[in-house]
Design a protein around this motif. Structure first.
Motif, mmCIF file in Angstrom:
data_model
loop_
_atom_site.group_PDB
_atom_site.id
_atom_site.type_symbol
_atom_site.label_atom_id
_atom_site.label_comp_id
_atom_site.label_asym_id
_atom_site.label_seq_id
_atom_site.Cartn_x
_atom_site.Cartn_y
_atom_site.Cartn_z
ATOM 1 N N TRP A 1 0.827 -1.201 0.000
ATOM 2 C CA TRP A 1 0.000 0.000 0.000
ATOM 3 C C TRP A 1 0.865 1.257 0.000
ATOM 4 O O TRP A 1 0.507 2.262 -0.608
ATOM 5 C CB TRP A 1 -0.942 -0.002 1.194
ATOM 6 N N THR A 2 2.006 1.202 0.667
ATOM 7 C CA THR A 2 2.903 2.359 0.691
ATOM 8 C C THR A 2 3.595 2.541 -0.652
ATOM 9 O O THR A 2 3.685 3.659 -1.177
ATOM 10 C CB THR A 2 3.932 2.218 1.822
ATOM 11 N N LEU A 3 4.083 1.468 -1.250
ATOM 12 C CA LEU A 3 4.873 1.579 -2.479
ATOM 13 C C LEU A 3 4.022 1.730 -3.730
ATOM 14 O O LEU A 3 4.550 2.062 -4.791
ATOM 15 C CB LEU A 3 5.799 0.374 -2.622
ATOM 16 N N ARG A 4 2.718 1.522 -3.650
ATOM 17 C CA ARG A 4 1.880 1.747 -4.832
ATOM 18 C C ARG A 4 1.830 3.227 -5.196
ATOM 19 O O ARG A 4 1.339 3.595 -6.264
ATOM 20 C CB ARG A 4 0.472 1.199 -4.630
ATOM 21 N N GLN A 5 2.348 4.083 -4.312
ATOM 22 C CA GLN A 5 2.396 5.514 -4.617
ATOM 23 C C GLN A 5 3.526 5.861 -5.580
ATOM 24 O O GLN A 5 3.588 6.990 -6.081
ATOM 25 C CB GLN A 5 2.561 6.310 -3.319
ATOM 26 N N GLU A 6 4.426 4.924 -5.818
ATOM 27 C CA GLU A 6 5.486 5.097 -6.816
ATOM 28 C C GLU A 6 4.997 4.445 -8.112
ATOM 29 O O GLU A 6 4.907 3.216 -8.199
ATOM 30 C CB GLU A 6 6.781 4.444 -6.327
ATOM 31 N N PRO A 7 4.648 5.231 -9.137
ATOM 32 C CA PRO A 7 4.016 4.685 -10.342
ATOM 33 C C PRO A 7 4.839 3.622 -11.059
ATOM 34 O O PRO A 7 4.273 2.772 -11.749
ATOM 35 C CB PRO A 7 3.828 5.918 -11.232
ATOM 36 N N SER A 8 6.161 3.645 -10.902
ATOM 37 C CA SER A 8 6.997 2.691 -11.626
ATOM 38 C C SER A 8 6.997 1.305 -10.994
ATOM 39 O O SER A 8 7.523 0.352 -11.578
ATOM 40 C CB SER A 8 8.436 3.206 -11.705
ATOM 41 N N ILE A 9 6.418 1.156 -9.786
ATOM 42 C CA ILE A 9 6.432 -0.132 -9.089
ATOM 43 C C ILE A 9 5.103 -0.846 -9.300
ATOM 44 O O ILE A 9 4.041 -0.309 -9.014
ATOM 45 C CB ILE A 9 6.690 0.059 -7.577
ATOM 46 N N SER A 10 5.162 -2.077 -9.808
ATOM 47 C CA SER A 10 3.958 -2.894 -9.992
ATOM 48 C C SER A 10 3.910 -4.065 -9.018
ATOM 49 O O SER A 10 2.841 -4.627 -8.771
ATOM 50 C CB SER A 10 3.890 -3.427 -11.422
ATOM 51 N N ALA A 11 5.076 -4.462 -8.471
ATOM 52 C CA ALA A 11 5.135 -5.589 -7.542
ATOM 53 C C ALA A 11 6.375 -5.447 -6.686
ATOM 54 O O ALA A 11 7.284 -4.656 -6.980
ATOM 55 C CB ALA A 11 5.152 -6.916 -8.300
ATOM 56 N N ILE A 12 6.420 -6.209 -5.569
ATOM 57 C CA ILE A 12 7.595 -6.190 -4.704
ATOM 58 C C ILE A 12 8.046 -7.608 -4.406
ATOM 59 O O ILE A 12 7.271 -8.558 -4.481
ATOM 60 C CB ILE A 12 7.323 -5.453 -3.373
ATOM 61 N N ARG A 13 9.329 -7.740 -4.106
ATOM 62 C CA ARG A 13 9.891 -8.951 -3.504
ATOM 63 C C ARG A 13 10.566 -8.526 -2.212
ATOM 64 O O ARG A 13 11.246 -7.507 -2.171
ATOM 65 C CB ARG A 13 10.894 -9.625 -4.445
ATOM 66 N N LEU A 14 10.379 -9.316 -1.149
ATOM 67 C CA LEU A 14 10.909 -8.953 0.160
ATOM 68 C C LEU A 14 11.877 -10.016 0.645
ATOM 69 O O LEU A 14 11.591 -11.213 0.595
ATOM 70 C CB LEU A 14 9.763 -8.801 1.171
ATOM 71 N N GLN A 15 13.027 -9.533 1.108
ATOM 72 C CA GLN A 15 14.028 -10.418 1.703
ATOM 73 C C GLN A 15 14.446 -9.837 3.042
ATOM 74 O O GLN A 15 14.754 -8.654 3.156
ATOM 75 C CB GLN A 15 15.252 -10.534 0.782
ATOM 76 N N ILE A 16 14.401 -10.670 4.088
ATOM 77 C CA ILE A 16 14.854 -10.253 5.411
ATOM 78 C C ILE A 16 16.102 -11.056 5.736
ATOM 79 O O ILE A 16 16.050 -12.281 5.861
ATOM 80 C CB ILE A 16 13.775 -10.477 6.478
ATOM 81 N N GLY A 17 17.222 -10.355 5.834
ATOM 82 C CA GLY A 17 18.490 -11.058 5.991
ATOM 83 C C GLY A 17 18.793 -11.852 4.732
ATOM 84 O O GLY A 17 18.780 -11.319 3.623
ATOM 85 N N ASP A 18 19.050 -13.133 4.890
ATOM 86 C CA ASP A 18 19.355 -13.996 3.745
ATOM 87 C C ASP A 18 18.143 -14.771 3.255
ATOM 88 O O ASP A 18 18.263 -15.600 2.345
ATOM 89 C CB ASP A 18 20.463 -14.991 4.131
ATOM 90 N N GLU A 19 16.986 -14.523 3.852
ATOM 91 C CA GLU A 19 15.821 -15.352 3.548
ATOM 92 C C GLU A 19 14.771 -14.575 2.769
ATOM 93 O O GLU A 19 14.355 -13.487 3.157
ATOM 94 C CB GLU A 19 15.208 -15.873 4.855
ATOM 95 N N ARG A 20 14.353 -15.152 1.635
ATOM 96 C CA ARG A 20 13.277 -14.577 0.855
ATOM 97 C C ARG A 20 11.946 -14.843 1.562
ATOM 98 O O ARG A 20 11.661 -15.962 1.980
ATOM 99 C CB ARG A 20 13.249 -15.206 -0.534
ATOM 100 N N VAL A 21 11.139 -13.810 1.735
ATOM 101 C CA VAL A 21 9.858 -13.941 2.434
ATOM 102 C C VAL A 21 8.813 -14.463 1.460
ATOM 103 O O VAL A 21 8.616 -13.918 0.371
ATOM 104 C CB VAL A 21 9.410 -12.589 3.017
ATOM 105 N N ARG A 22 8.126 -15.533 1.868
ATOM 106 C CA ARG A 22 7.068 -16.112 1.046
ATOM 107 C C ARG A 22 5.847 -16.383 1.916
ATOM 108 O O ARG A 22 5.965 -16.668 3.105
ATOM 109 C CB ARG A 22 7.531 -17.427 0.400
ATOM 110 N N LEU A 23 4.678 -16.299 1.298
ATOM 111 C CA LEU A 23 3.446 -16.668 1.971
ATOM 112 C C LEU A 23 3.312 -18.188 1.976
ATOM 113 O O LEU A 23 4.048 -18.887 1.251
ATOM 114 C CB LEU A 23 2.256 -16.021 1.269
ATOM 115 N N PRO A 24 2.391 -18.743 2.775
ATOM 116 C CA PRO A 24 2.269 -20.208 2.851
ATOM 117 C C PRO A 24 2.061 -20.886 1.506
ATOM 118 O O PRO A 24 2.441 -22.047 1.334
ATOM 119 C CB PRO A 24 1.032 -20.388 3.755
ATOM 120 N N ASP A 25 1.477 -20.184 0.525
ATOM 121 C CA ASP A 25 1.267 -20.821 -0.780
ATOM 122 C C ASP A 25 2.509 -20.751 -1.663
ATOM 123 O O ASP A 25 2.474 -21.147 -2.825
ATOM 124 C CB ASP A 25 0.078 -20.188 -1.506
ATOM 125 N N GLY A 26 3.618 -20.228 -1.102
ATOM 126 C CA GLY A 26 4.872 -20.197 -1.837
ATOM 127 C C GLY A 26 5.086 -18.962 -2.679
ATOM 128 O O GLY A 26 6.152 -18.790 -3.270
#
Length: 588
Positions: free
Chosen positions: A270-295
């Protein structure tokens, strides 16, 4: 309006005019509506500015002047400005703590002996470290004094305010308004917090930095964040050609369960949708890629609609009283509602419909009672249910407000001043609201996310706007109103505000009389009290206006309601209604 406010408003007006440009129909009859001229204006990138470091042999006055000039470097950076400070001061100075904006500034002057150099700021106002508006600086902080020392034969500043200190015109060209999205205390709905952020390639990084800083103690009990408190964003947030922003958070985040991850991602998209050039995000915390339970590991910025601050699946129809009956629908299809208020004339003066449009609260014509009734008849019923009286014995009730939790907010204008009444579930109770309770209150609205209220209070014949926050406990029960600010209008003549309505989750429209019964003005203000925003446009209507129909939903039409119909405040189009409208508005 002060010089600083004019400078800040200039860019905002240009941006709004560009956003509002479109097909404008000229009315063939009805009132004349005057708006600011509209034109297609492309937003221009501000020119880069290179800061000049201190020069050999600079006098003390030159050092202070150079320090202030160096803070106007663009893209924003403080490395050169730091060179004007003494070595110990360089390590201690933190310009990220605040921003001070001034309309004008005096030339530096030194005291006897030259140990201190001072400047005086004209109309200074400040932002906090996240870019949140803090308002005017107190008078005793208009003068800045810099203690000078000599190091290696050169003058340097021994201490400086922990702030970026810049002119208003420079600021308006290089910063824009945006919002950081936090959750309400119960984690059911997102709450936007307005901030000013630098334009340019670092916008995404700046927004993430603001989220990670958290809402702060001032908003304790009002909003909360699910982002880990002990992490920082990487050097930047790169955005691929496909519009995917890669966010890497560095630090100890602890274990994150799926529910927390979901909320965290909702804040980010919701915060980054204010930047028109961004359509999606990928999140990594430390060395681990964050994924939802469905992968899923890539999240579109239009995800998480269920946390919409304007209310998930809230009705977008208009509701109001026409010829004494509750009507609903689009403007050209308004028809009596199926419930009791649409079937029988209950003698109502105003009505408010909850967000899912299942319940309507009507104030009786004498202003002494509130009736509650379903908007629609239950399936299979031949006749609508009857209305139920939930408040009686009041003096003069204003139009109520609903929030997302189906709380009903009411204000009774008693001889001893306003009394705020809250209906939570089926329980009524009074609520002490600083600046509102016991005062001459003319209008009162609560935001759909239930974290803000806006009130118009008349004192000594002058209307003032009160902006406040709402704290709830861990169960979601309203605890108290806090952080109340008073906004005084700077017009030469006293402003008489006759109605207010939400136009976005962070702004409200004000309806005021310019010539009683003949000429009305509609203006918009931002809920943090900032003097300028992309909504800052003035519109006048040359006809008696009963009230406003405003909605915080993006793209919703905003109307001025007259005795015969409405005026579309975007297109100036006059639309007549069948019957006599008493009030008209959206849910909430």
């Amino acid at each position: 309006m002060t010089g600083r406010r004019r400078a800040l408003a200039a860019l905002s007006a240009v941006l709004l005019l560009a956003a509002l440009t479109g097909c404008v129909e000229l009315p063939e009859k009805g009132p004349v509506v005057e708006t600011e001229p509209s034109a297609q204006v492309a937003e221009q990138q501000a020119a880069a500015i290179d800061a000049i470091p201190p020069q050999e042999g600079d006098a003390a006055l030159d050092i202070v002047n150079g320090f202030l000039n160096a803070m106007t470097a663009y893209p924003v950076q403080a490395n050169v400005a730091r060179q004007f400070l003494a070595r110990e001061a360089q390590a201690a100075w933190n310009p990220d703590d605040a921003t001070i904006i001034y309309g004008d500034i005096t030339d530096p002057s030194a005291d006897v002996g030259g140990r201190n150099v001072s400047v005086t700021l004209g109309d200074p106002e400040s932002l906090d470290g996240r870019g949140g508006w803090q308002g005017p600086l107190p008078a005793d902080r208009h003068r800045l004094t810099f203690r000078m020392v000599v190091e290696d034969g050169e003058y340097r500043i021994a201490d400086a305010p922990d702030a970026l200190i810049v002119p208003a015109q420079w600021f308006s060209q290089r910063f824009r308004q945006a919002s950081l999205y936090f959750f309400d205390r119960t984690a059911q709905i997102l709450v936007p917090e307005p901030v000013f952020v630098p334009r340019g390639e670092q916008l995404a990084t700046t927004l993430i930095d603001g989220l990670l800083a958290g809402p702060g103690e001032r908003l304790s009990g009002v909003v909360r964040s699910f982002l880990p408190p002990n992490v920082t964003v990487g050097l930047s947030v790169p955005i691929s050609e496909e519009g995917v922003a890669d966010i890497t958070l560095v630090g100890d985040s602890g274990q994150q369960n799926p529910e927390v991850v979901e909320k965290m991602l909702a804040q980010l998209v919701w915060t980054l949708r204010q930047e028109p050039s961004i359509s999606a995000i990928r999140l990594q915390i430390g060395d681990e890629r964050v994924r939802l339970p469905d992968g899923v590991g890539e999240y579109r910025v239009d995800a998480a609609p269920e946390y919409d601050p304007t209310g998930y699946q809230a009705s977008r129809l208009l509701y109001g009283l026409v010829d004494g009956l509750l009507v609903s629908g689009e403007l050209d299809t308004l028809a009596p509602a199926e419930g009791p208020f649409g079937d029988t004339g209950y003698g109502l003066r105003s009505v408010a419909v909850n967000l899912p449009a299942t319940l309507a609260a009507g104030v009786t014509d004498n202003g002494r009672s509130v009736l509650l009734a379903p908007v629609r008849a239950e399936a299979g019923e031949e006749a609508p249910q009857r209305a139920v009286q939930v408040v009686s014995g009041a003096t003069r009730l204003l139009r109520p407000s609903w929030d997302f939790a189906d709380r009903l907010w009411m204000v009774d204008r008693t001889p001893s001043g306003a009394r705020v009444i809250l209906r939570e579930g089926e329980r009524l109770r009074g609520l002490q609201v600083p600046g509102v309770t016991g005062q001459d209150v003319r209008s009162f609205v609560v935001s759909r996310d239930a974290t803000r209220f806006v009130a118009v209070v008349r004192r000594d014949g002058v209307d003032r706007l009160l902006l406040g926050r709402v704290q709830v406990d861990f169960r979601g029960r309203v605890r108290e109103a806090v952080g109340v600010r008073t906004m005084t209008f700077e017009d030469a003549d006293p402003v008489r505000v006759t109605d207010i309505a939400w136009t976005s989750p962070t702004s409200v429209a004000l309806l005021s009389e310019v010539v009683p019964g003949e000429l009305f003005e509609v203006r918009t203000v931002v809920v943090d009290g900032a003097p300028a925003g992309v909504e800052a446009l003035s519109t006048t209507v040359n006809e008696a206006v009963l009230g406003l129909a405003g909605s915080p939903v993006p793209g919703a039409r905003q109307y001025a309601v007259t005795g015969e119909g409405v005026v579309d405040l975007l297109t100036s189009r006059i639309l007549e209604l069948e019957g006599r409208p008493i009030s008209l508005g959206y849910v909430g």
